[in-house]
Design a protein around this motif. Structure first.
Motif, PDB file in Angstrom:
ATOM      1  N   GLN A 178       7.671  -2.878   9.486  1.00 22.62           N
ATOM      2  CA  GLN A 178       6.249  -2.661   9.179  1.00 22.62           C
ATOM      3  C   GLN A 178       5.412  -3.849   9.638  1.00 22.62           C
ATOM      4  O   GLN A 178       4.325  -3.682  10.207  1.00 22.62           O
ATOM      5  CB  GLN A 178       6.061  -2.442   7.671  1.00 22.62           C
ATOM      6  N   PRO A 187      -0.392  -7.433  10.657  1.00 19.87           N
ATOM      7  CA  PRO A 187      -1.583  -7.657   9.820  1.00 19.87           C
ATOM      8  C   PRO A 187      -2.264  -8.974  10.176  1.00 19.87           C
ATOM      9  O   PRO A 187      -1.690  -9.837  10.837  1.00 19.87           O
ATOM     10  CB  PRO A 187      -1.001  -7.696   8.405  1.00 19.87           C
ATOM     11  N   ASP A 223       5.310  -3.800  13.538  1.00 16.57           N
ATOM     12  CA  ASP A 223       4.527  -2.705  14.110  1.00 16.57           C
ATOM     13  C   ASP A 223       3.038  -2.845  13.809  1.00 16.57           C
ATOM     14  O   ASP A 223       2.187  -2.572  14.654  1.00 16.57           O
ATOM     15  CB  ASP A 223       5.028  -1.352  13.569  1.00 16.57           C
ATOM     16  N   TYR A 224       2.739  -3.283  12.607  1.00 11.28           N
ATOM     17  CA  TYR A 224       1.340  -3.302  12.180  1.00 11.28           C
ATOM     18  C   TYR A 224       0.634  -4.598  12.561  1.00 11.28           C
ATOM     19  O   TYR A 224      -0.537  -4.592  12.944  1.00 11.28           O
ATOM     20  CB  TYR A 224       1.275  -3.092  10.661  1.00 11.28           C
ATOM     21  N   ALA A 281      -0.684   3.898   8.077  1.00 15.54           N
ATOM     22  CA  ALA A 281      -1.100   3.265   9.331  1.00 15.54           C
ATOM     23  C   ALA A 281      -2.130   4.098  10.079  1.00 15.54           C
ATOM     24  O   ALA A 281      -2.905   3.574  10.885  1.00 15.54           O
ATOM     25  CB  ALA A 281       0.122   3.019  10.211  1.00 15.54           C
ATOM     26  N   MET A 341      -2.744  -0.879   4.533  1.00 15.71           N
ATOM     27  CA  MET A 341      -1.468  -1.377   5.039  1.00 15.71           C
ATOM     28  C   MET A 341      -1.013  -2.609   4.260  1.00 15.71           C
ATOM     29  O   MET A 341       0.181  -2.799   4.019  1.00 15.71           O
ATOM     30  CB  MET A 341      -1.585  -1.704   6.530  1.00 15.71           C
ATOM     31  N   ASP A 349      -6.487   3.973   9.436  1.00 17.95           N
ATOM     32  CA  ASP A 349      -7.395   2.970  10.002  1.00 17.95           C
ATOM     33  C   ASP A 349      -8.044   2.147   8.893  1.00 17.95           C
ATOM     34  O   ASP A 349      -9.256   1.894   8.914  1.00 17.95           O
ATOM     35  CB  ASP A 349      -8.467   3.633  10.880  1.00 17.95           C
ATOM     36  N   HIS A 356      -0.451 -12.156   9.433  1.00 16.06           N
ATOM     37  CA  HIS A 356       0.894 -11.921   9.963  1.00 16.06           C
ATOM     38  C   HIS A 356       1.811 -13.107   9.678  1.00 16.06           C
ATOM     39  O   HIS A 356       2.983 -12.936   9.309  1.00 16.06           O
ATOM     40  CB  HIS A 356       0.813 -11.657  11.470  1.00 16.06           C
ATOM     41  N   PRO A 415      -7.119  -1.421   7.123  1.00 13.92           N
ATOM     42  CA  PRO A 415      -6.225  -2.583   7.011  1.00 13.92           C
ATOM     43  C   PRO A 415      -5.801  -2.879   5.575  1.00 13.92           C
ATOM     44  O   PRO A 415      -4.660  -3.272   5.327  1.00 13.92           O
ATOM     45  CB  PRO A 415      -7.081  -3.734   7.572  1.00 13.92           C
TER      46      PRO A 415
END
Length: 595
Positions: free
Chosen positions: A164, A170, A167-168, A123, A131, A126, A173, A128
């Motif tokens: 994950q 994407p 928090d992330y 994470a 991740m 930086d 999503h 994407p």
């Protein structure tokens, strides 16, 4: 000064060699998707070259870690990515060979990535795409753990994956949220009956006959005869049921059946292909010496290294295939059959119903089962779900199987239109058995069965779980489960004895006829298991008060003898004893009092 330049030059060459191996490994890995999915020989050499390059790459980064750290800037997530690719290699090799030892190897790499936290700083990079790789790693690890029945770890991984995603967040999503929902639904559906430890926590049984893979402890006994000549060599497992719980193109029925048709994996240390040369447990590092095999999968050295590790029949897993795909894979399995080999087709699918009032062609005018089912029928699209009547291109009809009956064939149809497959003729005189699911279940079970997996497949996978399920037994203490399992084992042993007895009586006295197809298939451990679990299913549903009407019981073709087998008093008696042990005797019709 000269020495310094020499060292720098050596370091530069090491970095260049690493870059070359890394690029080569990526090219070969990406090429895997272009390999044909069917046939055996077309892809083995390519897999061998890919394993070879990853062997060199893994050893290289182990031996030159310090130089690569300082001169190349090798990061932990990059090591994790290599390990993840090797895990994927082993998983895909398992899918192509059906050998569960490779599944263990995939697990070892995935577990090491988690234990060493290779993706822990992803994470902060930086990036994407990094991740997304981490999320995909979690999804793949969950699939492997599901197949190895490591359910406690599955729940831990699902919790970590959910965190994950939250928090992330994407870009995709919503898609990842849907994936998470699929996993949770699959886990819920898989736990049809909970077996409880003394502390009331659910446990997973792996060697108790509870629906695990075949092992020496769970293989049904058999009195061998010279007529038992066939062995299961090729399998197609097709999952096309609408609305059924699934994950990673694996429906619940497919998940259960593929385990039923595999043996328990051996410990990795006994496998000459094992990559475990120093990695034990979650916290050990692959850097400690775990590398891809020196002896490549499929190579002569592997096959000549003592024991041949091909314990399981080769199988194809097909999720909602087109009819053309299904027929191509069937033809490939047919082509690959060795002398004395048998082909098994398992179909879990919704029915295609005929509107013909006076059918004359049983091959096509009675309907069949859908292959590429869609939720909503659209012009030119797939099939609509249950209850519709149509004649459709993406449908497997009984007549489609006629050409494949030139070789020994064992067919399992789990569908609400399964009975149309009872009329397949034996034009070529080869052994042929068709096991067909009930076409209906009591209303109380319909919603659950449609979503959580078929009752018939559950009986073939785990007879005791299925019996508990239809008697509304949600959980069973472990000591009680093991006691009840002894009744199931007694039933299977007695049914095996009766099958053999039928054949002996037929030869000696001309009574108790059982078709020779069953006898020829009976020598194979997997096919014998399926036949005897089918008998268990038939006897249980015939005696159960809730399953009234012939359409709520399974059928088979050729028919098994009733008086000498399916309705034999000794089998009914064991079921009554088992029902009494579970305190569900009231669910079954009147019979003799049980001890």
């Amino acid at each position: 000064m000269v020495k310094m330049e020499s060292t720098e030059e050596q370091d530069r060459k090491l970095v260049l060699e690493f870059c070359h191996l890394l690029e080569k490994s990526k090219q070969l890995f990406n090429g895997l998707r272009d390999l044909p999915q069917y046939g055996h020989r077309q892809w083995q050499a390519y897999f061998g070259r890919t394993f070879d390059v990853y062997t060199k790459l893994w050893k290289f980064q182990q031996q030159h870690r310090m130089v690569l750290d300082s001169k190349y800037g090798l990061k932990r997530w990059q090591i994790g990515e290599i390990a993840s690719k090797i895990g994927q290699l082993y998983y895909h090799y398992y899918l192509r060979t059906s050998e569960t030892n490779y599944l263990n190897e995939a697990y070892q790499f995935y577990a090491a990535i988690r234990g060493r936290a290779y993706y822990s700083r992803a994470a902060k990079e930086d990036r994407p795409d990094l991740m997304v790789k981490k999320l995909r790693y979690y999804a793949r690890f969950i699939v492997v753990c599901l197949l190895l029945k490591k359910m406690k770890l599955v729940r831990e991984l699902v919790t970590e994956l959910e965190k994950q995603i939250q928090d992330y967040e994407p870009e995709d999503h919503l898609e990842w949220t849907m994936v998470l929902g699929e996993i949770k639904g699959f886990i819920k559906a898989e736990a049809a009956v909970a077996v409880l430890h003394a502390d009331s926590n659910p446990i997973i049984l792996s060697h108790s006959g509870s629906g695990s893979r075949l092992s020496p402890l769970t293989t049904p006994p058999c009195e061998r005869s010279p007529h038992m000549t066939l062995s299961l060599q090729e399998i197609l497992i097709v999952g096309s049921a609408c609305e059924q719980a699934k994950f990673s193109e694996l429906t619940m029925d497919m998940f259960r059946m593929l385990q039923t048709l595999e043996r328990e994996p051996t410990e990795a240390a006994t496998n000459p292909l094992s990559m475990s040369h120093g990695l034990h447990g979650h916290d050990a590092s692959p850097a400690a010496g775990r590398i891809p095999p020196y002896v490549l999968p499929g190579s002569k050295g592997y096959l000549e290294n003592g024991r041949n590790f091909r314990d399981n029949p080769h199988k194809y897993l097909m999720y909602k295939p087109s009819i053309s795909q299904l027929l191509v894979f069937l033809a490939s399995g047919f082509k690959e059959l060795p002398l004395g080999g048998a082909l098994l087709l398992y179909m879990s699918a919704d029915g295609c119903f005929s509107t013909t009032k006076h059918p004359e062609d049983y091959g096509y005018e009675l309907g069949g089962v859908g292959t590429s089912v869609k939720r909503d029928s659209v012009d030119g699209g797939g099939l609509s779900c249950r209850g519709k009547s149509y004649k459709e291109g993406h449908c497997l009809y009984p007549g489609d199987l006629y050409p494949f009956t030139r070789r020994p064939m064992f067919v399992i149809i789990d569908s609400d239109n399964s009975f149309v497959f009872q009329h397949i003729p034996r034009y070529f005189g080869q052994p042929l058995v068709v096991l067909m699911s009930p076409q209906d279940v009591p209303p109380a079970f319909q919603a659950d069965v449609q979503q959580h997996g078929s009752l018939f497949t559950l009986f073939l996978h785990s007879p005791l779980t299925a019996l508990c399920y239809i008697c509304n037994v949600g959980d069973v203490p472990i000591h009680h489960w093991e006691r009840c399992q002894t009744y199931v084992d007694r039933f299977i042993t007695e049914a095996s004895r009766l099958v053999t007895r039928c054949r002996i009586d037929e030869i000696e006295q001309g009574i108790g006829f059982i078709d020779s197809s069953y006898v020829q298939f009976f020598g194979d451990d997997f096919l014998r298991t399926l036949i005897l679990r089918f008998v268990f299913c038939d006897v249980v549903l015939r005696l159960h008060r809730g399953f009234r009407g012939r359409h709520m019981r399974p059928r088979c073709e050729p028919q098994l003898p009733a008086n000498e087998l399916l309705e034999h008093p000794s089998l009914s008696h064991i079921i009554f004893q088992l029902a009494s042990a579970l305190d569900v005797r009231g669910h079954f019709s009147e019979g003799p009092e049980c001890d």
